[in-house]
Motif scaffolding. Structure first.
Motif, short mmCIF file in Angstrom:
data_model
loop_
_atom_site.label_atom_id
_atom_site.label_comp_id
_atom_site.label_asym_id
_atom_site.label_seq_id
_atom_site.Cartn_x
_atom_site.Cartn_y
_atom_site.Cartn_z
N ALA A 85 0.83 -1.21 0.00
CA ALA A 85 0.00 0.00 0.00
C ALA A 85 0.87 1.25 0.00
O ALA A 85 0.60 2.21 -0.73
CB ALA A 85 -0.92 -0.01 1.22
N GLU A 86 1.93 1.23 0.79
CA GLU A 86 2.80 2.40 0.86
C GLU A 86 3.49 2.67 -0.48
O GLU A 86 3.65 3.81 -0.88
CB GLU A 86 3.88 2.18 1.92
CG GLU A 86 3.33 1.86 3.27
CD GLU A 86 3.23 3.08 4.15
OE1 GLU A 86 4.21 3.41 4.81
OE2 GLU A 86 2.15 3.70 4.18
N LEU A 89 1.16 4.25 -2.88
CA LEU A 89 0.96 5.66 -2.56
C LEU A 89 2.22 6.50 -2.80
O LEU A 89 2.27 7.66 -2.45
CB LEU A 89 0.53 5.82 -1.10
CG LEU A 89 -0.90 5.37 -0.79
CD1 LEU A 89 -1.17 5.48 0.71
CD2 LEU A 89 -1.91 6.20 -1.55
N GLN A 90 3.26 5.87 -3.35
CA GLN A 90 4.50 6.59 -3.68
C GLN A 90 5.30 7.02 -2.47
O GLN A 90 6.06 7.99 -2.52
CB GLN A 90 4.22 7.84 -4.54
CG GLN A 90 3.68 7.54 -5.92
CD GLN A 90 4.66 6.69 -6.71
OE1 GLN A 90 5.82 7.04 -6.86
NE2 GLN A 90 4.19 5.56 -7.20
N LYS A 91 5.13 6.31 -1.37
CA LYS A 91 5.97 6.65 -0.23
C LYS A 91 7.40 6.23 -0.53
O LYS A 91 7.63 5.19 -1.13
CB LYS A 91 5.46 5.95 1.03
CG LYS A 91 5.23 6.93 2.15
CD LYS A 91 4.84 6.27 3.41
CE LYS A 91 5.71 6.83 4.50
NZ LYS A 91 5.46 6.25 5.80
N LYS A 92 8.38 7.05 -0.13
CA LYS A 92 9.77 6.79 -0.50
C LYS A 92 10.68 6.59 0.69
O LYS A 92 11.90 6.51 0.53
CB LYS A 92 10.32 7.93 -1.36
CG LYS A 92 9.62 8.10 -2.68
CD LYS A 92 9.94 6.97 -3.64
CE LYS A 92 9.19 7.15 -4.94
NZ LYS A 92 9.07 5.90 -5.68
N ASP A 93 10.14 6.57 1.88
CA ASP A 93 10.98 6.22 3.01
C ASP A 93 10.12 5.68 4.12
O ASP A 93 8.91 5.93 4.15
CB ASP A 93 11.79 7.43 3.51
CG ASP A 93 10.91 8.53 4.04
OD1 ASP A 93 10.83 8.68 5.26
OD2 ASP A 93 10.28 9.24 3.23
N TYR A 98 15.56 5.11 3.18
CA TYR A 98 15.03 5.56 1.89
C TYR A 98 14.84 4.38 0.95
O TYR A 98 15.67 3.48 0.90
CB TYR A 98 16.00 6.54 1.22
CG TYR A 98 16.03 7.91 1.82
CD1 TYR A 98 14.89 8.70 1.85
CD2 TYR A 98 17.21 8.42 2.35
CE1 TYR A 98 14.92 9.98 2.40
CE2 TYR A 98 17.25 9.70 2.91
CZ TYR A 98 16.11 10.47 2.92
OH TYR A 98 16.14 11.71 3.46
N PRO A 152 15.91 8.75 -3.81
CA PRO A 152 14.69 9.15 -4.51
C PRO A 152 14.78 10.61 -4.94
O PRO A 152 15.60 11.36 -4.43
CB PRO A 152 13.58 8.97 -3.47
CG PRO A 152 14.16 8.24 -2.33
CD PRO A 152 15.64 8.35 -2.42
#
Lengths: 381, 468
Positions: A85-86, A89-93, A98, A152
């Motif tokens: 899920a993360e 949602l484009q979470k990068k860390d 990272y 990123p």
């Protein structure tokens, strides 16, 4: 008609909630408890024992909550689902790691404690000033410094590079600084850092070893003088565990073995154990495969090799040295390897006792800056 | 215990539902009452006695006042006494250290505080108890003669910890007779799951963004990052609080109760007066009913109106926490509301819709700065960053990074804070399209699954002894 359908809709929702909650509650009861989590490398919460004291203090309540979460059915699957899920949602860390490009996980540097760094450097300088031996310092940069291009998009530059350079500048002239930063940067297209672990790879350590040759006064072996043996292709390291990122490829662990005849004797002093190899291959079957190098971290390890060079080296180090030392083993007859976190007697006394005249510090730049144990090298005042 | 924990979802809730629906009707309040006590005692084993004391005292005085209804000589002192006890308990456990600190500052003394942990839910159940006593005194409700039913009213676990604050008169009938069934249960499930998703999937995660930005030293904080931060906080506090209220309302429906609504999409408001009709409605209603109107409200002249506004908003601020920033936050709204009453509403009336909306959101966001920093100077430094007068630039790479990695979450959170989904849901539900209902069921299931995943992950805690 419409009401009937609405009624059915409500019935379905009711059934969904009830079935979902009770089925996982039943699975939780039926499935056996796991004592240990391999991915998290920790003991999971066991069924808490009831006592009135624990109940009154609220400890029982929180232990039960942890118990339910730790023993939740298919725990690893849920963690992976969250990871997915993360990522969507484009979470990068996450959790100080990272999610870099090309499958690299990179350690997010914490806030620099400048006073602690200055204190650490001062401790090393004072130690060096009072010891009749040659002192060298090899500062191993972290992947986040060398592989900054793998971070990123838009990550604010962290002053790890400045930190590395100022450490180099502040060390006293008596200490010869082995500058591995540029050498590693020149090879940054190669596999010099693990993607899922915070250490450098054997290849990364090799370039540092090659760079150190002129200063330490040995002639480094060419990369073709080694047989490269791949001993694991499913290594998931610390950054993988910490990040919770579950969609990343594992690392490969390689050993660089000299082609010439080589035999050694490794003595783990406190453990009263000796070995004929620099590698502890039993670790390849476990979680932390990096511990294959010199069996992980020990207070004191002595390595004897028949090189007939007559040279003896004291290495004061953290775990970055573990995969570097096998290279040095080609040039020194005797190496005394000390990890200050576990070594609790006087370092000066040790140097005197063995009459050692070459001392090499090997530390990772990030951990050296945030590492309070270094002052143990000074005599207690 | 909180709703957003695996223990509540997978142990407590199935058990209490099972027992509640198995026992005969007349035992259901008993089950709810006992269940609520266990729910409360879970995290606060000792304070349960405090709550129990409050229940007994208010129950007894309710009967006393009712018994001497026509004798003001008895009912007045009784009311006074029990109000003082309730306020005293709240004051002692919530404000003792704060008052001591004020005394220390004024007198130069150095009393040390008690540093007691705040009893969970005390602000909510005390207000409910007060509403009961006052309603009985005013004759708007008859005293509850059944101890179990009264205990259920005060301790009812769905709204015990974070409201809504339910006035006794709105729920007294349901305490004795209510109708459980699939219709209300199903609606309750939908509501509960929606609230769970708001809290666990959105509020907790957008809260991570705010806590990162909150801890950036003010001099390194660029204007855009500051705005991103306060928007994240606004979304977090709304989704957290209204998500919790949704769960409370939903749980209530499962047990056959109809609780009053606590939020009604506050961020679409066109002015601050409207905002406070949409935000934490049950608290606003309580203060209007039991403080503002008894003080004379707006019926006794201009001067008294402003005095009353001042008192109500001072108390509203203080209710949110024992700290000056909450008082400032309350008075800030009192001031704006006074201005709106005086002339601003008329002015705004002529303005275009987007201007009104912009005005409202801007004031709300500045308000949240006061709310978020319990150290006032830190709040003012943050406001400087918002206004771009701290000389740290308009934006930097970090702003871009936050935006790039959080845009999806922010977008979904905004979407969940406006009535769009609700309207769509109701429109499609009326059309009664089967495939829509399947989609709604699927959505419900997905929210449950992902919420579980996020909750399981909260104890995810790798031990990195092989770190170095």
């Amino acid at each position: 008609m419409g009401d009937d359908r609405l009624h059915l809709f409500n019935k379905i929702l009711t059934v969904i909630l009830i079935v979902f909650l009770t089925s996982f509650a039943l699975l939780f009861i039926l499935l056996p408890d796991q004592a240990f989590s391999e991915t998290e490398n920790r003991m999971l919460q066991k069924k808490p024992a009831f006592s009135w004291d624990n109940l009154i203090s609220g400890k029982f309540g929180s232990a039960v909550e942890n118990y339910v979460a730790d023993q939740f059915a298919y725990r690893d699957m849920w963690v992976s689902l969250k990871s997915a899920a993360e990522l969507i949602l484009q979470k990068k860390d996450n959790n100080g790691v990272y999610f870099g490009r090309e499958g690299y996980l990179l350690q997010k540097p914490g806030k620099l404690d400048a006073a602690l760094l200055a204190e650490n450097i001062d401790a090393v300088n004072r130690f060096a000033a009072n010891i009749p031996a040659k002192v060298y310092f090899l500062l191993a940069p972290s992947s986040v410094q060398v592989l900054a291009d793998k971070l990123p998009h838009f990550v604010a530059p962290h002053p790890v590079n400045d930190q590395y350079i100022s450490t180099k500048k502040l060390l006293s002239p008596k200490i010869k600084f082995i500058d591995t930063g540029p050498a590693l940067a020149a090879h940054r297209q190669e596999y010099i850092y693990y993607k899922t672990d915070h250490h450098w790879t054997t290849r990364g350590a090799y370039y540092a070893y090659r760079e150190a040759g002129p200063l330490l006064d040995y002639k480094p072996l060419d990369i073709n003088d080694f047989t490269i043996e791949q001993v694991s292709s499913d290594f998931y390291g610390t950054l993988h565990a910490k990040s919770g990122h579950r969609f990343i490829l594992p690392d490969v662990v390689q050993l660089f073995k000299p082609k010439r005849n080589f035999s050694c004797r490794v003595e783990y002093v406190n453990e009263k154990k000796t070995d004929q190899s620099l590698y502890a291959k039993e670790h390849l079957l476990q979680k932390d495969k990096y511990a294959v190098f010199l069996d992980g971290n020990h207070a004191l390890v002595r390595i004897n090799v028949q090189n007939q060079t007559g040279r003896r080296l004291l290495v004061v180090k953290d775990s970055y040295a573990n995969c570097l030392l096998p290279f040095f083993a080609n040039h020194y007859d005797e190496m005394h390897v000390i990890d200050l976190r576990h070594f609790n007697t006087s370092l000066q006394g040790y140097v005197k006792q063995y009459g050692l005249n070459e001392i090499l510090f090997v530390y990772n730049a990030l951990s050296f800056a945030g590492y309070p144990a270094i002052r143990k090298i000074l005599p207690k005042s | 215990m909180v709703f957003s924990s695996l223990f509540f979802l997978f142990v407590f809730l199935p058990l209490i539902l099972l027992i509640y629906f198995l026992v005969p009707y007349r035992l259901r309040n008993f089950i709810l009452f006992i269940g609520s006590l266990i729910f409360y005692a879970w995290g606060e084993p000792l304070y349960i006695f405090l709550m129990f004391f409050s229940i007994v005292i208010n129950f007894a005085f309710g009967l006393l006042i009712e018994g001497h209804r026509n004798n003001k000589k008895i009912t007045r002192p009784a009311l006074f006494f029990v109000v003082v006890i309730n306020a005293g308990l709240l004051g002692f456990f919530k404000y003792y250290d704060f008052i001591l600190q004020i005394v220390n500052n004024l007198q130069g003394t150095s009393f040390t505080g008690l540093d007691l942990p705040l009893p969970i839910g005390i602000s909510f159940y005390t207000f409910q108890a007060l509403s009961y006593i006052v309603d009985v005194y005013r004759g708007k409700a008859t005293a509850q003669r059944n101890f179990m039913a009264f205990g259920t009213y005060i301790a009812l676990f769905p709204q015990l910890i974070a409201g809504p604050i339910i006035r006794y008169q709105t729920i007294s009938a349901q305490l004795v007779q209510r109708k459980e069934g699939f219709a209300s249960f199903g609606t309750g499930v939908w509501r509960f799951v929606a609230g769970l998703g708001k809290k666990v999937l959105l509020a907790n995660n957008i809260g991570l963004l705010w806590s990162q930005i909150q801890h950036i030293p003010p001099l390194e904080l660029t204007t855009c990052t500051a705005w991103l931060g306060i928007i994240a906080f606004a979304l977090q506090i709304y989704l957290d609080f209204s998500g919790y209220s949704d769960m409370a309302v939903g749980l209530g429906q499962m047990f056959g109760f109809t609780f009053p609504e606590n939020f009604n999409y506050p961020y679409i408001s066109q002015n601050i007066t409207e905002f406070w009709r949409r935000w934490h409605i049950s608290l606003g209603t309580w203060f209007r009913e039991y403080v503002y109107i008894p003080l004379g409200g707006n019926r006794s002249g201009k001067a008294l109106l402003y005095r009353n506004l001042f008192i109500v908003w001072f108390l509203t601020g203080l209710w949110h926490g024992a700290s000056w920033n909450f008082v400032c936050w309350g008075l800030y709204y009192g001031f704006i509301l006074a201005l709106e009453k005086a002339f601003l509403l008329k002015w705004l009336h002529g303005a275009p819709r987007f201007v009104r909306h912009f005005y409202t959101i801007l004031l709300i966001l500045f308000g949240w700065v006061l709310f978020a920093f319990d150290h006032l100077p830190a709040g003012f430094q943050f406001i400087q960053a918002l206004l771009g007068i701290n000389n740290s630039g308009f934006f930097d790479r970090q702003t871009l990074y936050y935006f790039y990695t959080q845009a999806a979450l922010i977008f979904i959170s905004i979407w969940a804070s406006v009535p769009y989904i609700k309207n769509l849901h109701q429109k499609l539900l009326k059309k009664s399209a089967t495939c829509y209902k399947l989609a709604a069921v699927l959505a419900c299931l997905l929210i449950l699954i992902f919420s579980t995943a996020y909750l399981v992950d909260t104890t995810y805690n790798p031990f990195l002894y092989f770190r170095f």
